[in-house]
Structures are given as C-alpha cells and as structure tokens.
Design an enzyme around this catalytic site. Structure first.
Site, PDB file in Angstrom:
ATOM      1  N   LYS A  76       0.636  -1.361   0.167  1.00 60.40           N
ATOM      2  CA  LYS A  76       0.085   0.032  -0.210  1.00 60.40           C
ATOM      3  C   LYS A  76       1.004   1.216   0.009  1.00 60.40           C
ATOM      4  O   LYS A  76       0.450   2.233   0.507  1.00 60.40           O
ATOM      5  CB  LYS A  76      -0.989  -0.193   1.130  1.00 60.40           C
ATOM      6  CG  LYS A  76      -1.579  -1.143   1.443  1.00 60.40           C
ATOM      7  CD  LYS A  76      -2.264  -2.060   0.155  1.00 60.40           C
ATOM      8  CE  LYS A  76      -3.316  -1.351  -0.740  1.00 60.40           C
ATOM      9  NZ  LYS A  76      -3.909  -2.229  -1.436  1.00 60.40           N
ATOM     10  N   TRP A  81       0.915   1.958  -8.627  1.00 59.86           N
ATOM     11  CA  TRP A  81       1.141   2.997  -9.517  1.00 59.86           C
ATOM     12  C   TRP A  81       2.674   2.583 -10.133  1.00 59.86           C
ATOM     13  O   TRP A  81       2.954   2.990 -11.443  1.00 59.86           O
ATOM     14  CB  TRP A  81       1.228   4.191  -8.861  1.00 59.86           C
ATOM     15  CG  TRP A  81       1.534   5.489  -9.581  1.00 59.86           C
ATOM     16  CD1 TRP A  81       1.060   5.516 -10.989  1.00 59.86           C
ATOM     17  CD2 TRP A  81       1.871   6.793  -9.071  1.00 59.86           C
ATOM     18  NE1 TRP A  81       1.501   6.952 -11.165  1.00 59.86           N
ATOM     19  CE2 TRP A  81       1.932   7.787 -10.152  1.00 59.86           C
ATOM     20  CE3 TRP A  81       2.366   7.032  -7.794  1.00 59.86           C
ATOM     21  CZ2 TRP A  81       2.227   9.086 -10.005  1.00 59.86           C
ATOM     22  CZ3 TRP A  81       2.543   8.647  -7.496  1.00 59.86           C
ATOM     23  CH2 TRP A  81       2.655   9.380  -8.740  1.00 59.86           C
ATOM     24  N   HIS A 136       6.949  -7.698  -2.145  1.00 62.18           N
ATOM     25  CA  HIS A 136       6.899  -6.998  -0.880  1.00 62.18           C
ATOM     26  C   HIS A 136       7.806  -7.575   0.129  1.00 62.18           C
ATOM     27  O   HIS A 136       7.860  -7.133   1.313  1.00 62.18           O
ATOM     28  CB  HIS A 136       5.306  -7.125  -0.377  1.00 62.18           C
ATOM     29  CG  HIS A 136       4.314  -6.496  -1.196  1.00 62.18           C
ATOM     30  ND1 HIS A 136       4.342  -5.525  -1.482  1.00 62.18           N
ATOM     31  CD2 HIS A 136       3.042  -6.831  -1.456  1.00 62.18           C
ATOM     32  CE1 HIS A 136       3.303  -4.810  -2.245  1.00 62.18           C
ATOM     33  NE2 HIS A 136       2.361  -5.752  -2.255  1.00 62.18           N
ATOM     34  N   SER A 166      -4.271   2.896   4.167  1.00 55.78           N
ATOM     35  CA  SER A 166      -4.547   2.093   3.013  1.00 55.78           C
ATOM     36  C   SER A 166      -4.534   0.828   3.290  1.00 55.78           C
ATOM     37  O   SER A 166      -5.647   0.026   2.640  1.00 55.78           O
ATOM     38  CB  SER A 166      -3.669   2.786   1.970  1.00 55.78           C
ATOM     39  OG  SER A 166      -3.765   2.134   0.722  1.00 55.78           O
ATOM     40  N   TYR A 225       6.433   7.735  -2.792  1.00 53.88           N
ATOM     41  CA  TYR A 225       4.984   8.178  -3.270  1.00 53.88           C
ATOM     42  C   TYR A 225       4.911   9.689  -3.583  1.00 53.88           C
ATOM     43  O   TYR A 225       4.135  10.292  -4.581  1.00 53.88           O
ATOM     44  CB  TYR A 225       3.982   7.670  -2.475  1.00 53.88           C
ATOM     45  CG  TYR A 225       2.662   7.609  -2.978  1.00 53.88           C
ATOM     46  CD1 TYR A 225       2.005   6.414  -3.807  1.00 53.88           C
ATOM     47  CD2 TYR A 225       1.825   8.449  -2.672  1.00 53.88           C
ATOM     48  CE1 TYR A 225       0.944   6.704  -4.420  1.00 53.88           C
ATOM     49  CE2 TYR A 225       0.428   8.626  -3.015  1.00 53.88           C
ATOM     50  CZ  TYR A 225      -0.065   7.674  -3.913  1.00 53.88           C
ATOM     51  OH  TYR A 225      -1.374   7.567  -4.227  1.00 53.88           O
ATOM     52  N   GLY A 297      -5.987   7.197  -3.727  1.00 54.07           N
ATOM     53  CA  GLY A 297      -4.819   7.916  -4.299  1.00 54.07           C
ATOM     54  C   GLY A 297      -4.314   9.229  -4.175  1.00 54.07           C
ATOM     55  O   GLY A 297      -3.589  10.023  -4.780  1.00 54.07           O
TER      56      GLY A 297
HETATM   57  P1  PAP Z   1      -0.623  -3.130  -3.025  1.00 53.58           P
HETATM   58  O1  PAP Z   1       0.691  -3.199  -2.086  1.00 53.58           O
HETATM   59  O2  PAP Z   1      -2.013  -3.738  -2.718  1.00 53.58           O
HETATM   60  O3  PAP Z   1      -0.088  -3.182  -4.461  1.00 53.58           O
HETATM   61  P2  PAP Z   1      -0.368  -0.138  -3.675  1.00 53.58           P
HETATM   62  O4  PAP Z   1      -0.655  -0.090  -5.140  1.00 53.58           O
HETATM   63  O5  PAP Z   1       0.963  -0.356  -3.009  1.00 53.58           O
HETATM   64  O6  PAP Z   1      -0.997  -1.448  -3.168  1.00 53.58           O
HETATM   65  O7  PAP Z   1      -1.095   0.985  -2.867  1.00 53.58           O
HETATM   66  C1  PAP Z   1      -2.377   1.196  -3.097  1.00 53.58           C
HETATM   67  C2  PAP Z   1      -2.412   2.682  -2.884  1.00 53.58           C
HETATM   68  O8  PAP Z   1      -2.031   3.311  -4.100  1.00 53.58           O
HETATM   69  C3  PAP Z   1      -3.748   3.080  -2.707  1.00 53.58           C
HETATM   70  O9  PAP Z   1      -3.658   4.276  -1.854  1.00 53.58           O
HETATM   71  P3  PAP Z   1      -4.908   4.780  -0.998  1.00 53.58           P
HETATM   72  O10 PAP Z   1      -5.647   3.556  -0.336  1.00 53.58           O
HETATM   73  O11 PAP Z   1      -4.435   5.860  -0.098  1.00 53.58           O
HETATM   74  O12 PAP Z   1      -6.008   5.398  -1.755  1.00 53.58           O
HETATM   75  C4  PAP Z   1      -4.349   3.448  -4.140  1.00 53.58           C
HETATM   76  O13 PAP Z   1      -5.464   4.441  -4.191  1.00 53.58           O
HETATM   77  C5  PAP Z   1      -3.263   4.012  -4.698  1.00 53.58           C
HETATM   78  N1  PAP Z   1      -2.895   4.127  -6.186  1.00 53.58           N
HETATM   79  C6  PAP Z   1      -3.325   3.140  -7.066  1.00 53.58           C
HETATM   80  N2  PAP Z   1      -2.993   3.194  -8.100  1.00 53.58           N
HETATM   81  C7  PAP Z   1      -2.433   4.629  -8.175  1.00 53.58           C
HETATM   82  C8  PAP Z   1      -2.212   5.605  -9.037  1.00 53.58           C
HETATM   83  N3  PAP Z   1      -2.100   5.257 -10.480  1.00 53.58           N
HETATM   84  N4  PAP Z   1      -1.596   6.542  -8.890  1.00 53.58           N
HETATM   85  C9  PAP Z   1      -1.535   6.978  -7.669  1.00 53.58           C
HETATM   86  N5  PAP Z   1      -2.044   6.233  -6.590  1.00 53.58           N
HETATM   87  C10 PAP Z   1      -2.656   4.867  -6.911  1.00 53.58           C
END
Ligand code: PAP
Length: 331
Positions: A76, A81, A136, A166, A225, A297
């Site tokens: 998270k 991204w 991870h 998140s 990020y 995001g």
């Molecule tokens: P994962 O560990 O399950 O792969 P990961 O992608 O690392 O998750 O983190 C998810 C976060 O990235 C989410 O943040 P939030 O809960 O604070 O909203 C998600 O919304 C955000 N996220 C996903 N895609 C993008 C993107 N294209 N640009 C920016 N943030 C993104």
C-alpha cells in the site's frame, strides 16, 4: 537466463508429490512460528501464511533472469502505480500507434507478477519480454539469488500514516467480502505501532531498502510516493534511465513522458472498465476485485481516518526508528 524456480515440478504449490510434500513442510514450519492474529513472524517480519509459503519457496528455488528488475515495496505504498509506470516505460514501443496497451485491459498487478504469490503458484505464467517482477519481501529476506545477482531493484515507500490507513481499508474490504470480521482501525493501529502488519515492521522494511540503496546506489533506486506525486515527469525519466531505457530527445519532444503519466494516472486507471469491474487472480481462491487497488490515491488521507493524536504517535515512532539513518520520509 530464464527467471524461474528450477522446474515447476519442484514447486511448493504444484501438483507433484514432491511439490505437495514441500508445501506441507513449509506449512508445518510456519505453524511453529510466532503468530499474532493471522500474521506469522519469519526472519523478523510478519506475513499472512500464503505469502510466507511463497517466500520460503522463492528463497529455496527462485533464480532471476539476469535482465530482471524488481519492483519492491511494503504493501500500500504505491506499488500499483509503480508497476504501471515501469511496465509502460519498458513496453513503450508496443504502446504507440493503435496497439492497445495491456494496461488498458489488465490491472497492473496482472502485468507484473508477485514473486511470493504469482511465481510460487506458476512460475511459467510470465511474459518473458517484460523484465519486471514485484515483491513485498523485505530486503533482508530476499532470495540470495536476487541479492547476489546484478538485477536492479526499485523501491517505493510512503508516509507511514497513509500506508497504514490504505492497508487497513484494503484488508478490511477483502475480509468483509469473505464474511470475515475485520480488525477495528484502532486494534490494527495498535498492532502496526508495535510492528505487526503485513510485511511489517514498516520502519524496518523501509530501513532495509534505504540502507541497501545507500550501499548499492547503482543497483537500488529508492523512491517515495509523495515525491513521485509532486514531480511525476522527472521520476518517469529517472525510472527510464535507471531501467536502461532512457527517453530519446525525439520521444520527449513527441510527449511520450506525458503520455505515460496520463496512462498510469489514478484517474485513468481507476476509471477503466477492467479496473472497475474486473478481478485479479480470478481463477484462484485468492480472487479480488481490481477496484480494491484504487481507493483514493491521495496524500494525507490519514487525517480523515486517524485522530491527530494517533497521527502524532506514528510520526514519533517513525522519527525514532529512522533516527540516524539519514532518511526523512515526507509527511
Ligand atoms: P498493493 O500493495 O496492494 O499493491 P499499492 O498499490 O502499493 O497496493 O497501494 C495502494 C495505494 O496506491 C492506494 O492508496 P489509498 O488507499 O491511499 O488510496 C491506491 O489508491 C493508490 N494508487 C493506486 N493506483 C494509483 C495511481 N495510478 N496513482 C496514484 N496512486 C495510486
């Protein structure tokens, strides 16, 4: 050299008798590890058992392709991204013209396999032309074959408060969808602050990659990020350069960098049909809606979920843990 476990027959999760025995022995070993809630502790970090089995199998068998680039992160922190951006960057010659990008039809997690799950399940299910593998797993527990290889690693991290919020939403949503009562935000926060969360302690995860990036700067690119949000264009160029596929002047003039940023933006990806209604790992017992990867995001959403006191407490913990490391995470 192909990246793989030596043969699917030796895998901890395959159909062979040998594979089944190995899976059983990982399960048996895991059952002896310290456990809190659903997390088991291994080499100082906390895991859900299915990822831990995959990690142990990877430590025993995984051999990277010499051209592999590892997308590494604590959950998270921006993985989706970063996967989208690196995938778009290194497949960009295929993105141009009318050829539809895979990112329009697949969630980024289906474009870049996860070492400790997708590879453990089926190492052959991989597009060999895409040199990306994600994990991870903390730096200190990466398979020796990865650490001793010449493969590059890209790490992304994020303010701990936003990462925690998140993660809590993600796990709680998944558990609710399976009729499992999730931990309350307050319970999960207490555990997170004591180091217990998926692949946590969060600070040790960050510090492991941070220190390694200082030691091997040409091999490990350390990103946040927040910085990436602030100036995505310069990060996209930096990523391309690090991955050995810099943008040409001509590409820059044609707006290739901006095209990739737009394609991978939260707005674009989260509104695609596949990410609104599709499923990740649809054919497994660990299926989930692609939409769970796209929540808000945003930077700073923690403030809508945690009290100011909780925020200050986690900031203080992070400050103490990172003291002397030279790393200051954005807040
Ligand atoms: P994962 O560990 O399950 O792969 P990961 O992608 O690392 O998750 O983190 C998810 C976060 O990235 C989410 O943040 P939030 O809960 O604070 O909203 C998600 O919304 C955000 N996220 C996903 N895609 C993008 C993107 N294209 N640009 C920016 N943030 C993104």
């Amino acid at each position: 050299m192909e990246s793989s476990f030596p043969s699917t027959q030796n895998l901890g999760f395959c159909e062979s008798a040998e594979g089944k025995n190995e899976a059983k022995s990982y399960k048996e070993m895991i059952s002896t590890f310290p456990r809190v809630q659903r997390w088991s502790c291994y080499e100082g970090f906390w895991y859900f058992p299915m990822f831990l089995e995959g990690l142990m199998s990877a430590q025993d068998h995984f051999i990277p392709q010499s051209t592999d680039i590892f997308i590494t992160s604590c959950p998270k922190t921006g993985t989706t991204w970063l996967k989208a951006l690196t995938f778009a960057i290194c497949t960009r010659s295929r993105l141009s013209g009318s050829s539809a990008s895979s990112l329009l039809t697949k969630v980024p997690h289906d474009c870049v396999p996860l070492l400790e799950y997708d590879f453990a399940q089926n190492p052959m299910k991989r597009d060999r032309a895409v040199p990306l593998v994600s994990t991870h797993v903390p730096y200190s527990s990466l398979p020796k074959s990865v650490v001793s290889s010449c493969c590059k690693l890209i790490y992304i991290c994020r303010d701990a408060k936003d990462a925690f919020v998140s993660l809590w939403h993600f796990i709680a949503d998944l558990q609710r969808s399976k009729n499992i009562e999730p931990l309350s935000l307050e319970e999960a926060f207490e555990l997170f602050c004591s180091g217990i969360s998926s692949y946590g302690p969060y600070w040790d995860h960050v510090l492991g990659y941070w220190r390694a990036s200082l030691e091997f700067p040409e091999k490990i690119l350390f990103l946040t990020y927040e910085e990436m949000k602030k100036d995505t264009a310069s990060h996209v160029k930096k990523l391309a350069e690090f991955m050995g596929c810099s943008f040409t002047l001509e590409e820059e003039e044609e707006g290739e960098v901006q095209k990739i940023i737009s394609l991978c933006s939260f707005e674009k990806l989260s509104n695609l049909e596949v990410n609104k209604n599709g499923k990740h790992r649809a054919d497994t017992s660990f299926a989930m809606k692609n939409s769970v990867f796209f929540r808000k995001g945003e930077i700073g959403d923690w403030a809508n979920n945690l009290t100011a006191e909780m925020g200050a407490r986690l900031d203080y913990i992070m400050e103490q843990k990172l003291k002397g490391s030279g790393l200051k995470l954005p807040r």
